[in-house]
Design an enzyme around this catalytic site. Structure first.
Site, mmCIF file in Angstrom:
data_model
loop_
_atom_site.group_PDB
_atom_site.id
_atom_site.type_symbol
_atom_site.label_atom_id
_atom_site.label_comp_id
_atom_site.label_asym_id
_atom_site.label_seq_id
_atom_site.Cartn_x
_atom_site.Cartn_y
_atom_site.Cartn_z
ATOM 1 N N HIS A 137 0.832 -1.206 0.000
ATOM 2 C CA HIS A 137 0.000 0.000 0.000
ATOM 3 C C HIS A 137 0.870 1.261 0.000
ATOM 4 C CE1 HIS A 137 -3.200 2.821 0.898
ATOM 5 N NE2 HIS A 137 -2.562 3.214 1.992
ATOM 6 N N ARG B 179 4.044 10.591 -5.365
ATOM 7 C CA ARG B 179 5.373 11.197 -5.324
ATOM 8 C C ARG B 179 6.217 10.710 -6.491
ATOM 9 N NH1 ARG B 179 4.453 10.146 0.046
ATOM 10 N NH2 ARG B 179 5.620 8.229 -0.168
ATOM 11 N N GLU C 28 -8.864 -2.490 6.371
ATOM 12 C CA GLU C 28 -7.904 -2.618 7.465
ATOM 13 C C GLU C 28 -8.429 -3.619 8.488
ATOM 14 O OE1 GLU C 28 -6.219 0.856 9.273
ATOM 15 O OE2 GLU C 28 -6.651 2.149 7.553
HETATM 16 MN MN MN Z 1 -6.158 4.165 7.498
#
Ligand code: MN
Length: 428
Positions: A142, A151, A210
């Protein structure tokens, strides 16, 4: 060790559907309210919610030492404060009481009426009063994907990432249980090509796949939790959807990190699955290079093989599975996260919650957010109804599920279901 509770051959006298997330090998902890508006601490086997307060009052926990009122609370914090010995003794006792060979409750119709509820007739609450919430950023895949997008693909990981389990302090006030709908947040963004920031509903609302762990009273102020004691201070785990507004995030995050893009809602599954229940599914975490500082070093296996899946369900339509990942991909383990969090003496209390960070796997079909799955909106994700999604749309429901499977035993976390409602109307 957790006695005989994880034995794959163990059977219960309660009816449990095949492939239920909640066989007798699970025995999670949660808080539910009954149709009489009574809030109580409970566990779940199959589609039965079991009132632990009632079990305690009727003497089924006799001989286990804990404070008299831990089960007459409307959160698990006090029970969690009792520590691992008590968590284990209570879970072991529940496993005994509901074992097929045990008749202590099985034959007592009056007691069963008081103790057992159908999951249809209860409403799940937040399991703990979450005092503090921290979110980590511990999936290498991730962090690499996000670094590549935002970036520089050549230096996708920032220099600190391989040395520190990077994290930030979140807000516990907006952690909500599965089933609670949320509104599309309002905020400031700076769209591409614009000359100045604009205010309005976020256009890029995303989920983050998550998991989170709930801690015990891990330490006292000023004293770190040693890494080899860290797991003893983890009560259990839940599924966690860390809702994010990517456009707000992009404009606000410099230089202090996530703020309003992350604290409008974070949804959790309501049953906390204990570390004892997860023990058979323990696996090695990815090898770490460079070797971390000694306070983060550990030997043995410290991750868990937990299959994760996310589906999107548009209003009145069928759900489409859009990604499958696994908790075992996490680069930093929960024990490393807790050891790092407390190395400066930071106090961690009973009922605190720590998010893993988005759990992306190595392949594009295992990414843990729409940001990655649609690669910033450049690859729309197809749904079964013929539509596509770049991010989450109004009235979509996002469903996270998770389970472990081994030696014929399947234990699961249930689900986190959250509907995204339209934003509040802004006055002109
Ligand atoms: Mn998070």
């Amino acid at each position: 060790m957790p006695a005989n509770t994880n034995n794959p051959n163990k059977k219960t006298w309660l009816k449990v559907a095949e492939n239920s997330d909640f066989p007798i090998q699970n025995i999670p902890f949660g808080v539910f309210s009954t149709s009489d508006d009574i809030v109580t601490i409970g566990t779940r086997i199959g589609d039965y919610a079991i009132d632990l307060g009632a079990l305690h009052r009727l003497g089924y926990f006799d001989g286990i030492s804990f404070k008299e009122d831990v089960f007459s609370q409307d959160t698990l914090n006090k029970f969690i404060s009792e520590g691992k010995t008590t968590w284990r003794a209570v879970r072991n006792r529940i496993s005994e009481i509901f074992d097929k060979e045990n008749h202590s409750l099985q034959d007592k119709e009056e007691d069963k009426k008081i103790i057992l509820f159908s999951t249809d007739e209860i409403e799940m609450q937040l399991p703990a009063q979450i005092g503090d919430y921290t979110d980590f950023y511990s999936s290498k895949e991730h962090a690499t994907n996000v670094g590549t997008m935002f970036r520089d693909p050549e230096n996708a990981l920032l220099p600190n990432w391989l040395h520190i389990p990077v994290g930030y302090h979140g807000r516990s006030s907006t952690i909500i249980p599965s089933g609670t709908p949320i509104k599309r947040p309002l905020g400031q963004t700076f769209p591409k090509g614009a000359e100045k920031p604009v205010f309005g509903p976020s256009r890029l609302v995303d989920f983050e796949l998550e998991m989170a762990f709930i801690t015990g009273n891990a330490n006292v102020l000023g004293e770190p939790v040693p890494i080899d004691k860290a797991e003893d201070n983890i009560f259990g785990m839940v599924l966690f959807n860390d809702w994010s507004a990517r456009d707000i995030q992009k404009w606000e995050y410099v230089p202090l990190g996530p703020f309003l893009a992350k604290n409008f809602a974070s949804s959790i599954s309501p049953w906390i699955v204990t570390m004892d229940a997860l023990e058979p599914f323990r696996v090695a975490s990815p090898a770490q290079d460079p070797v971390p500082f000694p306070y983060l070093q550990q030997s043995g296996k410290h991750s868990f093989d937990i299959h994760l899946e996310v589906a999107i369900q548009p209003e009145n339509e069928e759900a489409t599975s859009i990604t499958k990942s696994n908790f075992k991909h996490m680069y930093w383990t929960m024990s490393q996260q807790l050891a790092h969090h407390t190395i400066n003496g930071c106090l961690v209390n009973s009922g605190d919650m720590m998010g893993s960070g988005t759990i992306s796997g190595p392949t594009p079909d295992s990414y843990g957010s729409m940001l990655e799955l649609s690669w910033q909106g450049t690859k729309p994700v197809p749904l079964k109804n013929g539509q596509t999604r770049k991010f989450i749309e109004d009235n979509d429901t996002v469903i996270l599920t998770g389970h472990c499977k081994k030696n014929g035993v399947h234990i699961g976390f249930g689900e986190v279901i959250t509907k995204l409602l339209p934003a509040l109307k802004i006055k002109d």
